[in-house]
Design a protein around this motif. Sequence first.
Motif, PDB file in Angstrom:
ATOM      1  N   GLU A 289       0.856  -1.254   0.127  1.00  0.00           N
ATOM      2  CA  GLU A 289      -0.079  -0.178   0.105  1.00  0.00           C
ATOM      3  C   GLU A 289       0.828   1.164  -0.201  1.00  0.00           C
ATOM      4  O   GLU A 289       2.142   1.117   0.183  1.00  0.00           O
ATOM      5  N   CYS A 290       0.376   2.450  -0.092  1.00  0.00           N
ATOM      6  CA  CYS A 290       1.001   3.579   0.063  1.00  0.00           C
ATOM      7  C   CYS A 290       1.228   4.043   1.637  1.00  0.00           C
ATOM      8  O   CYS A 290       0.382   4.187   2.247  1.00  0.00           O
ATOM      9  N   VAL A 291       2.751   4.206   1.618  1.00  0.00           N
ATOM     10  CA  VAL A 291       2.947   4.182   2.965  1.00  0.00           C
ATOM     11  C   VAL A 291       3.895   5.523   3.043  1.00  0.00           C
ATOM     12  O   VAL A 291       4.792   5.453   2.349  1.00  0.00           O
ATOM     13  N   ASP A 292       3.660   6.364   4.141  1.00  0.00           N
ATOM     14  CA  ASP A 292       4.096   7.704   4.476  1.00  0.00           C
ATOM     15  C   ASP A 292       5.576   7.590   5.224  1.00  0.00           C
ATOM     16  O   ASP A 292       5.034   7.076   6.454  1.00  0.00           O
TER      17      ASP A 292
ATOM     18  N   LEU B  49       5.710   7.047   9.682  1.00  0.00           N
ATOM     19  CA  LEU B  49       6.224   5.923  10.220  1.00  0.00           C
ATOM     20  C   LEU B  49       7.303   6.459  11.201  1.00  0.00           C
ATOM     21  O   LEU B  49       7.442   5.796  12.438  1.00  0.00           O
TER      22      LEU B  49
ATOM     23  N   SER C 272       6.518   9.357   0.317  1.00  0.00           N
ATOM     24  CA  SER C 272       5.581   8.037   0.176  1.00  0.00           C
ATOM     25  C   SER C 272       6.575   6.988  -0.620  1.00  0.00           C
ATOM     26  O   SER C 272       7.035   7.420  -1.519  1.00  0.00           O
TER      27      SER C 272
ATOM     28  N   SER D  42       4.699  -2.605   2.677  1.00  0.00           N
ATOM     29  CA  SER D  42       3.896  -3.029   3.479  1.00  0.00           C
ATOM     30  C   SER D  42       4.017  -2.063   4.812  1.00  0.00           C
ATOM     31  O   SER D  42       5.213  -1.718   5.293  1.00  0.00           O
ATOM     32  N   HIS D  43       2.883  -1.649   5.357  1.00  0.00           N
ATOM     33  CA  HIS D  43       3.207  -0.480   6.423  1.00  0.00           C
ATOM     34  C   HIS D  43       3.554  -1.180   7.747  1.00  0.00           C
ATOM     35  O   HIS D  43       4.475  -0.736   8.151  1.00  0.00           O
TER      36      HIS D  43
END
Lengths: 371, 111
Positions: free
Chosen positions: A216-219, A223, A250, A254-255
Motif C-alpha cells: 500500500e502507499c506508506v508515508d 512511520l 511516500s 507493507s506498512h
Amino acid sequence: MDRQPGVSVRLKLTLSYAGFVMLAGALLLTAVSVFLLRGTPNGIFVPNLSNLSNLLLAFDPTNFGPAIFGPVAAAMLAFLLVFGLLGGWILAGRMLAPLTRITDATRMATNGSLSHRIRLPGRSDEFRELSDAFDTMLAQLETHVAEQQRFAANASHELRTPLAITKTLLDVVRTDPNLDTGDLVDRLHAVNTRAIDLTEALLLLSRADQRSFDRECVDLSLLAEEATETLLPLAEKRGVSIETSGDMASTIGSHALLLQVTTNLVHNAIVHNLPDQGTVWVTTSVRPRTAVLTVENTGEKLTREVVSTLAEPFRRGRERIRADPAGVGLGLAIVTSITQAHEGTLTLAPRAARGLCVTVQFPAAPPHTGR
Amino acid sequence: MREIAGLRLDPFRREVYRDGRYVALTRKQFAVLEVLVAAEGGVVSAEDLLERAWDENADPFTNAVRITVSALRKRLGEPAIIATVAGVGYRIDTQRSASERAEETAPGTRA
C-alpha cells in the motif's frame, strides 16, 4: 529428466564433416571431368572394379591420361571418406572435450560439492564463457549456502540460550523448594519474552525474504513519528532526545514491515548512543525518484570496518555480547532484508563527528496514489 | 462522527479530515486530537492529555505530549488549529479558525 538414448554430438559432427569433405571432393572431380574430359568416351567414368589390378593402375605415377581418371577418382573419393570420418572424429572430440569437464562439474555440484570449479584454461571462447559463468554461479551458491548455514547455526545457538537459562532456573527451584517464586517467575518471564522476541524476529526475516506481504502507499514521515512515539519512553529512560523532521515521503510497501524498519533503526540509534545527553535525528525527504529515511545518532567513534560488519545477523555493536539486553541481534539484518524486499537500499556510514548515519532509500510512490 | 472548526473526526475508523481533506495521523496524535476535540474548545492540561492519551505507566516528566502536539500541529497544517495556553495547556482554536475560514470563503460564495 529421462530421455530416449540418441546419437552423440561427436558422431553427428563427424558425419557432417565427412559429408562435407565428400561433397566438396565430388564437386571438384565433376568439374574436372566436365571441363577437361569432355568428348572422351563415358566408359572411363565407370572404373572397372571387377579387376582390382585395374584400380591399382591409379597408384602408378607413370600412368596418366583420361583412361586412368575413373580409378583415380574412385580412389580419391574413398580416401576422402576415410580422411573425413577420421579427421572429423578427432576434431569433434577435441572441440567437445571442455563440455565433458563442464558436465562432470555439474554432476559434482548436483551431488553437493559446491567448492569444485571448472577453471577451463585458454583464451576466451564460447565454452570458456560458459564455464566462467558456471564457476561464478557456483561461487555465489557456495557463499549463499555458507551464509544460510552460519545463520541457522547462530539462530539455533541464540534460541538455545534462553531455553538453557530456563532449564537452570527450573533446576534451581527443584533443589530448593523454599526459593522466592515471585522473583523466579519474573526471571522466567523475561527469558521467555526474549525467546519469543527472537522467534518473532526470525519469522519476520523469513516473511520479508519471501516477499509475501500486501503493498500500500506508506508515508515514511508518519512511520518516523510512530516509531518515535513508541520508543520515546526508552529514549527518555536513557537520556536520549529524538528529533523528527522532514517532508512527507511516500513509497509503496507493507506498512507493518516498513514500520519495523523505522522502529529497528530508531531503537538501535537510541541503544547504541552516548550514556547520557545523546541525540537521535530522524529525517525524511523526497528526491525525484526516491523516498529517503535517515536516522543519525551521536555515539562512539566508528571506523568504516566496524560499520561494514554491523548488518551481520546476531552482531550487537562491536562484539557479539551475550549479556547485552539491547536486543536479539537481528535488527539490522531484518532492516536489510525488508529493504531489499522493497527494492530499496540501505547505507551505513560513520558520522564525521562520532556516531552513525543510516540511510534507507525506497522507490518513491507515484503521485496521486495516496489519499 | 465529531465536527469542530473544520475538523471531522471518525473515532471508529480512526480517520481525520480537515476541510474535507484526509489527514494521516499516528495513534498517539489521533488520541490527543480526540481528547482536544472532546473538550470542544476548552483547555486541556498536558497532565490530562498524558493521562488520557497515554497509559498510567507514563513517566510524568516525559516530553511525549509536547512532541506529539507539535507533530500533530504540523500534520494538520495551516492555519494552526491547536493553540497553546501558556502555563495551562492546549485547546482547539474554534474562534480564530472559524472567522478566518469565513473570511476566506466569503468572496468565493458571493461570486
